[in-house]
Design a protein around this motif. Structure first.
Motif, PDB file in Angstrom:
ATOM      1  N   ARG A   1      36.142  45.908  46.614  1.00 58.32           N
ATOM      2  CA  ARG A   1      36.015  44.410  46.888  1.00 58.32           C
ATOM      3  C   ARG A   1      37.019  43.817  47.553  1.00 58.32           C
ATOM      4  O   ARG A   1      38.282  44.273  47.285  1.00 58.32           O
ATOM      5  N   ASP A   2      37.138  42.580  48.118  1.00 57.28           N
ATOM      6  CA  ASP A   2      38.357  42.000  48.832  1.00 57.28           C
ATOM      7  C   ASP A   2      38.912  41.423  47.715  1.00 57.28           C
ATOM      8  O   ASP A   2      38.396  41.057  46.576  1.00 57.28           O
ATOM      9  N   PHE A   3      40.152  41.205  47.771  1.00 60.47           N
ATOM     10  CA  PHE A   3      41.029  40.630  46.775  1.00 60.47           C
ATOM     11  C   PHE A   3      41.065  39.229  46.549  1.00 60.47           C
ATOM     12  O   PHE A   3      41.935  38.449  46.864  1.00 60.47           O
ATOM     13  N   THR A   4      40.118  38.906  45.834  1.00 62.53           N
ATOM     14  CA  THR A   4      39.662  37.396  45.601  1.00 62.53           C
ATOM     15  C   THR A   4      38.859  37.429  44.397  1.00 62.53           C
ATOM     16  O   THR A   4      39.021  38.368  43.591  1.00 62.53           O
ATOM     17  N   ILE A   5      38.243  36.551  44.200  1.00 61.50           N
ATOM     18  CA  ILE A   5      37.529  36.327  43.106  1.00 61.50           C
ATOM     19  C   ILE A   5      36.541  37.415  42.796  1.00 61.50           C
ATOM     20  O   ILE A   5      36.137  37.858  41.813  1.00 61.50           O
ATOM     21  N   ASN A   6      36.105  37.855  43.987  1.00 60.37           N
ATOM     22  CA  ASN A   6      35.010  39.061  43.928  1.00 60.37           C
ATOM     23  C   ASN A   6      35.552  40.285  43.455  1.00 60.37           C
ATOM     24  O   ASN A   6      34.591  41.190  43.120  1.00 60.37           O
ATOM     25  N   ALA A   7      36.763  40.442  43.126  1.00 59.83           N
ATOM     26  CA  ALA A   7      37.521  41.594  42.512  1.00 59.83           C
ATOM     27  C   ALA A   7      37.529  41.368  40.922  1.00 59.83           C
ATOM     28  O   ALA A   7      38.421  42.183  40.555  1.00 59.83           O
ATOM     29  N   MET A   8      36.964  40.469  40.484  1.00 63.36           N
ATOM     30  CA  MET A   8      36.970  40.079  39.019  1.00 63.36           C
ATOM     31  C   MET A   8      35.567  40.319  38.498  1.00 63.36           C
ATOM     32  O   MET A   8      34.617  40.193  39.046  1.00 63.36           O
ATOM     33  N   ALA A   9      35.729  40.761  37.187  1.00 59.10           N
ATOM     34  CA  ALA A   9      34.314  41.004  36.620  1.00 59.10           C
ATOM     35  C   ALA A   9      34.476  40.339  35.397  1.00 59.10           C
ATOM     36  O   ALA A   9      35.619  40.352  34.579  1.00 59.10           O
ATOM     37  N   VAL A  10      33.488  39.952  34.622  1.00 66.39           N
ATOM     38  CA  VAL A  10      33.470  39.541  33.220  1.00 66.39           C
ATOM     39  C   VAL A  10      32.193  40.190  32.395  1.00 66.39           C
ATOM     40  O   VAL A  10      31.153  40.233  33.065  1.00 66.39           O
ATOM     41  N   HIS A  11      32.595  40.828  31.092  1.00 72.60           N
ATOM     42  CA  HIS A  11      31.704  41.198  30.498  1.00 72.60           C
ATOM     43  C   HIS A  11      31.094  40.329  29.333  1.00 72.60           C
ATOM     44  O   HIS A  11      32.007  39.890  28.675  1.00 72.60           O
ATOM     45  N   VAL A  12      30.068  39.775  29.628  1.00 69.17           N
ATOM     46  CA  VAL A  12      29.460  38.574  28.604  1.00 69.17           C
ATOM     47  C   VAL A  12      29.625  39.022  27.170  1.00 69.17           C
ATOM     48  O   VAL A  12      30.304  38.011  26.420  1.00 69.17           O
ATOM     49  N   GLY A  13      29.336  39.948  26.688  1.00 68.01           N
ATOM     50  CA  GLY A  13      29.126  40.236  25.396  1.00 68.01           C
ATOM     51  C   GLY A  13      30.447  40.363  24.705  1.00 68.01           C
ATOM     52  O   GLY A  13      30.575  39.877  23.545  1.00 68.01           O
ATOM     53  N   ARG A  14      31.174  40.960  25.471  1.00 69.25           N
ATOM     54  CA  ARG A  14      32.799  41.198  24.821  1.00 69.25           C
ATOM     55  C   ARG A  14      33.352  40.139  25.270  1.00 69.25           C
ATOM     56  O   ARG A  14      34.739  40.061  24.721  1.00 69.25           O
TER      57      ARG A  14
END
Length: 130
Positions: A113-126
């Motif tokens: 992914r481009d190096f912006t917010i698009n390259a971030m992920a959140v695991h909701v449960g953890r």
């Protein structure tokens, strides 16, 4: 902000992880919206599940690009795009890869992914940010 996510979205995440046996992360613009205190109007997720498994879990799902790993799921009032973790081939048209290879690594998926917010992920449960 995780506690403010729409219940239908959280239910979809739970279905993927508990009944589907996969792992799913919120990715992209919905993270930006949530961090800004906004309700996300567009939700993208990355998952370890392949498109057919997602289609099987969600009878109202739409095959919006399973060749690229993407299925649109609908639960209650929330529609979300779920895309299988992947590595992309060349982008000859600048928009879609010529080929994709489904993967199992969140890190490899985020690297494409481009190096912006698009390259971030959140695991909701953890409640973990990657």
């Amino acid at each position: 902000w995780v506690d403010r996510l729409p219940h239908d979205l959280v239910d979809s995440i739970d279905l993927i992880e508990q009944e589907g046996g996969g792992v799913v992360w919120l990715v992209g613009g919905c993270i930006r919206d949530c961090l800004s205190g906004l309700q996300p109007w567009e939700v993208d997720m990355a998952s370890t599940l392949h498109p057919q498994k997602v289609l099987d879990l969600f009878p109202r799902a739409l095959d919006t690009g399973s060749q690229y790993g993407t299925v649109t799921i609908r639960k209650g009032g929330v529609a979300s795009e779920v895309t299988t973790l992947r590595a992309d081939g060349d982008y000859l048209d600048g928009r879609r890869p010529e080929a994709v290879q489904f993967g199992k690594s969140l890190k490899e998926d985020l690297l494409r992914r481009d190096f912006t917010i698009n390259a971030m992920a959140v695991h909701v449960g953890r409640r973990a940010l990657f």
